[in-house]
Every structure is written in structure tokens, then in C-alpha cells.
Design a protein around this motif. Structure first.
Motif, PDB file in Angstrom:
ATOM      1  N   GLN A 105      -2.950  -5.532   0.020  1.00 30.86           N
ATOM      2  CA  GLN A 105      -1.490  -5.503  -0.052  1.00 30.86           C
ATOM      3  C   GLN A 105      -1.004  -4.920  -1.375  1.00 30.86           C
ATOM      4  O   GLN A 105       0.107  -4.414  -1.468  1.00 30.86           O
ATOM      5  CB  GLN A 105      -0.935  -6.924   0.122  1.00 30.86           C
ATOM      6  N   GLY A 106      -1.845  -5.006  -2.395  1.00 31.42           N
ATOM      7  CA  GLY A 106      -1.464  -4.506  -3.712  1.00 31.42           C
ATOM      8  C   GLY A 106      -1.849  -3.064  -3.957  1.00 31.42           C
ATOM      9  O   GLY A 106      -1.712  -2.566  -5.077  1.00 31.42           O
ATOM     10  N   MET A 158     -20.428   8.359   2.502  1.00 31.46           N
ATOM     11  CA  MET A 158     -19.825   8.023   1.222  1.00 31.46           C
ATOM     12  C   MET A 158     -18.818   6.904   1.392  1.00 31.46           C
ATOM     13  O   MET A 158     -18.337   6.628   2.499  1.00 31.46           O
ATOM     14  CB  MET A 158     -19.138   9.234   0.600  1.00 31.46           C
ATOM     15  N   ILE A 159     -18.550   6.207   0.298  1.00 22.56           N
ATOM     16  CA  ILE A 159     -17.423   5.279   0.249  1.00 22.56           C
ATOM     17  C   ILE A 159     -16.510   5.741  -0.872  1.00 22.56           C
ATOM     18  O   ILE A 159     -16.966   6.331  -1.860  1.00 22.56           O
ATOM     19  CB  ILE A 159     -17.866   3.825   0.009  1.00 22.56           C
ATOM     20  N   PHE A 160     -15.232   5.538  -0.720  1.00 22.47           N
ATOM     21  CA  PHE A 160     -14.313   5.745  -1.826  1.00 22.47           C
ATOM     22  C   PHE A 160     -13.359   4.579  -1.869  1.00 22.47           C
ATOM     23  O   PHE A 160     -13.019   3.991  -0.845  1.00 22.47           O
ATOM     24  CB  PHE A 160     -13.611   7.102  -1.783  1.00 22.47           C
ATOM     25  N   PHE A 161     -12.966   4.204  -3.088  1.00 27.98           N
ATOM     26  CA  PHE A 161     -12.254   2.941  -3.249  1.00 27.98           C
ATOM     27  C   PHE A 161     -11.327   2.978  -4.457  1.00 27.98           C
ATOM     28  O   PHE A 161     -11.500   3.777  -5.381  1.00 27.98           O
ATOM     29  CB  PHE A 161     -13.255   1.780  -3.380  1.00 27.98           C
ATOM     30  N   ARG A 162     -10.348   2.073  -4.396  1.00 29.52           N
ATOM     31  CA  ARG A 162      -9.378   1.892  -5.487  1.00 29.52           C
ATOM     32  C   ARG A 162      -9.202   0.391  -5.687  1.00 29.52           C
ATOM     33  O   ARG A 162      -8.939  -0.339  -4.735  1.00 29.52           O
ATOM     34  CB  ARG A 162      -8.042   2.535  -5.137  1.00 29.52           C
ATOM     35  N   ILE A 163      -9.381  -0.061  -6.928  1.00 27.14           N
ATOM     36  CA  ILE A 163      -9.260  -1.482  -7.244  1.00 27.14           C
ATOM     37  C   ILE A 163      -8.432  -1.618  -8.519  1.00 27.14           C
ATOM     38  O   ILE A 163      -8.807  -1.080  -9.566  1.00 27.14           O
ATOM     39  CB  ILE A 163     -10.646  -2.140  -7.421  1.00 27.14           C
ATOM     40  N   HIS A 164      -7.310  -2.338  -8.421  1.00 30.32           N
ATOM     41  CA  HIS A 164      -6.406  -2.477  -9.554  1.00 30.32           C
ATOM     42  C   HIS A 164      -6.755  -3.638 -10.469  1.00 30.32           C
ATOM     43  O   HIS A 164      -6.624  -3.540 -11.694  1.00 30.32           O
ATOM     44  CB  HIS A 164      -4.958  -2.647  -9.056  1.00 30.32           C
ATOM     45  N   GLN A 165      -7.177  -4.758  -9.907  1.00 34.00           N
ATOM     46  CA  GLN A 165      -7.326  -5.991 -10.665  1.00 34.00           C
ATOM     47  C   GLN A 165      -8.739  -6.135 -11.225  1.00 34.00           C
ATOM     48  O   GLN A 165      -9.707  -6.162 -10.472  1.00 34.00           O
ATOM     49  CB  GLN A 165      -7.017  -7.207  -9.779  1.00 34.00           C
ATOM     50  N   PRO A 166      -8.894  -6.234 -12.551  1.00 29.01           N
ATOM     51  CA  PRO A 166     -10.222  -6.489 -13.122  1.00 29.01           C
ATOM     52  C   PRO A 166     -10.829  -7.769 -12.539  1.00 29.01           C
ATOM     53  O   PRO A 166     -10.128  -8.772 -12.357  1.00 29.01           O
ATOM     54  CB  PRO A 166      -9.945  -6.633 -14.623  1.00 29.01           C
TER      55      PRO A 166
END
Length: 322
Positions: A105-106, A158-166
Motif C-alpha cells: 500500500q505504501g 529475474m525479480i525487480f523490487f522497490r522497498i521504502h522502509q528500512p
């Protein structure tokens, strides 16, 4: 033959060049951080017994050629990350989600792509893959626990990803399965020998070598005709349902590469070709009416190689670009 380190560097150059462009699916701006790609050595592969599970952390930009369990944990917002998986030509890759902790959601995402995609170019191309492009993506944020295991259609994924929170991240397990009739393949090495067989199947298959190479074709059985023709307006294999073509270019997608030669008419001995392009592809087009087979060997092109060979030999291509 290139060392594993040289192979890594070659892929780094390709990826850094690709990252300068815009793509709807992947944009990498910090590919030079750390050591972007890692291909595990053959020594390490031999050291791992069948009873052991190899484990390590993933980098934001990474490359894997071995089975094991891999974990990514963000230590800062990571917005443009990708991991490339590659197996032997006769292997398929399975990716299992063991643990996922991301904020869909973020704006976080974690997607698997069936093949490779760089700078908007795909391998296999849309013309050669059994699934439409939209179905080649599996988005964890859309599928959740419904699809926790994804199998590739060829030796790359392949995988691709986005992560905002440490602190957020995921763990995956990578396995490999045998593919009896390999179709679309990216070669791990700049030299080798391969036999492509399409047994009564209506499909197209591409073998991609991301190096300038000398390629030698033999044991050529395609449809009812065998042979070699340079691409010319009055020659070629137009109208023939089964044939092999050689392609060259600087990108990843075979459908966007320059056609160099068609093979569909009889010739004796072998045919050899020097291709100085960044990427060389041998592509077989099959109508499904025959058992088509072609055997070829290849090695990285030595720019000092000037001797003339007695076998069938045709023009050299792409040398101004290397």
C-alpha cells in the motif's frame, strides 16, 4: 575463454548502458554501487554438496547462477533493484517466496519476470515466448499467497523490487529443473557447443550469446531443405516454414536485432561466421511439421583473428561497433 570476473564486468557494462534509458518496468540509477553482479565460481559449485543449501544476502543489483536461499533486507529506501537469475541451457528456474515483508500500500513492489528485461528490451522476445507480455509478470502485491512458486520458461528469469522502509525485505529459494528440449537460452559463457531441437512444435527458439563471436554451424536438419543464404532482397528463406536465422545487434531483444543470414538450403560441410556485435542470436523458426535440429559451436571473437578458413565462410558484421 573469459574468467568469471570478466563475465561479471561484461554484464555490468551492459546493465549500466541499459540503465541510462527509461523503461516502464525497470529503471536502475545506482547500478555501480557495490559489486552489481555476482556469478558464483565453478569451484564454489563443486564445494556445495547436494545436501547443503547455499544461503546469502542479496544486493540491490545482483546476479545468481546457483540454487539456494537468498534474503534481501533494506538498510535504506531501495527504489530501483533487480536480481537476474541464469542457469545452464537445459535448466528452468523456480523461485519460491519463503517470506515477504513489504508495504504494498505504501508503494513497495516485488515482481518476477519470466525472462530478462533491460532498457525495455525483453528476452525472449514477445514473438518467441509462449505467454503474452502481461502474463510474464507475477506481482506479489497482486497475487499474494495465491502464487508462492513461479517457474521460468527458459534458463533466465529475474525479480525487480522497490522497498521504502528500512528493515523490510523478503527471502526466496531458487531451484533448477531439467528442461528436456531447451528453447530460448542465454549463454553463461562466451564459448560452447549446443544442439537445438524442436520436435514437431510450432514455436520459435533463440540462443543468445552476449559476446562478439565466431559461430560455426553443422548437423543442420530443418524441414526438407538445408542451407545458408545471406540476407539479400532476392535471396533468403521467405515463404519457408522452417529455417534458422542469425541475428546481431547491441540490445537484448532478438526481434529488434539485425538479420544477418538465413539457413534453409543445402550446403556441404559447415558454415562459419564472424559476428562482431555485442549480442549474437541463432534463432530457429519451426512450423511444427518437422523435427528440426541444428548443432553449433561458438567462441569469443579474437579481434586479431585474421586467418582465412577453408570451410564455408561468410561476411563479417558489426566490427565498427566494437
Amino acid at each position: 575463454m573469459l574468467s568469471a570476473f570478466q563475465f561479471q564486468c561484461h554484464f555490468v557494462l551492459i546493465f549500466l548502458a541499459a540503465s541510462k534509458g527509461e523503461t516502464r518496468y525497470l529503471e536502475v540509477r545506482d547500478a555501480s554501487e557495490d559489486d552489481p553482479f555476482l556469478l558464483l565460481s565453478e569451484d564454489l559449485k563443486r564445494e556445495l554438496s547436494s545436501g547443503q543449501i547455499y544461503r546469502r544476502s542479496l544486493r540491490c543489483i545482483d546476479m545468481l547462477s546457483i540454487e539456494g536461499q537468498f534474503t534481501f533486507t533494506a538498510n535504506q529506501p531501495q527504489l530501483h533493484c533487480a536480481t537476474f537469475f541464469i542457469g545452464e541451457p537445459e535448466e528452468l528456474i523456480t523461485i519460491d517466496y519463503d517470506f515477504v515483508n513489504i508495504d504494498c500500500q505504501g508503494g513497495d513492489f516485488l515482481k518476477v519476470f519470466d525472462g530478462w528485461i533491460l532498457k525495455g528490451e525483453k528476452f525472449p522476445s514477445s514473438l518467441d515466448h509462449p505467454l503474452p507480455t502481461s502474463q510474464r509478470y507475477v506481482d506479489f502485491c497482486e497475487s499474494g499467497n495465491i502464487q508462492k512458486s513461479i517457474k521460468s520458461s527458459q534458463n533466465v528469469a529475474m525479480i525487480f523490487f522497490r522497498i521504502h522502509q528500512p528493515g523490510n525485505g523478503f527471502t526466496i529459494t531458487v531451484k533448477k529443473n531439467t528442461n528436456l528440449f531447451p528453447c530460448n537460452v542465454i549463454s553463461q559463457t562466451p564459448s560452447g557447443r549446443f544442439t537445438m531441437v524442436i520436435p514437431h512444435q510450432h514455436r520459435n527458439c533463440s540462443f543468445s550469446i552476449i559476446y562478439p563471436v565466431v559461430i560455426k554451424i553443422s548437423d543442420f536438419i530443418v524441414g526438407h531443405l538445408n542451407g545458408l543464404f545471406l540476407k539479400k532482397p532476392t535471396a533468403g528463406c521467405a515463404g519457408v516454414g522452417d529455417f534458422v536465422e542469425l541475428l546481431g545487434g547491441a540490445g537484448l531483444d532478438p526481434s529488434k536485432m539485425f538479420p544477418l543470414a538465413d539457413l534453409c538450403h543445402s550446403f556441404h560441410g559447415s558454415a562459419q561466421m564472424k559476428i562482431g556485435c555485442d549480442n549474437t542470436v541463432l534463432r530457429m523458426v519451426s512450423s511444427g511439421k518437422h523435427i528440426n535440429r541444428v548443432t553449433f559451436e561458438y567462441h569469443q571473437l579474437d579481434m586479431q583473428e585474421t586467418e582465412n578458413r577453408k570451410e564455408n565462410s561468410i561476411e563479417e558484421f558489426c566490427f565498427p561497433s566494437i
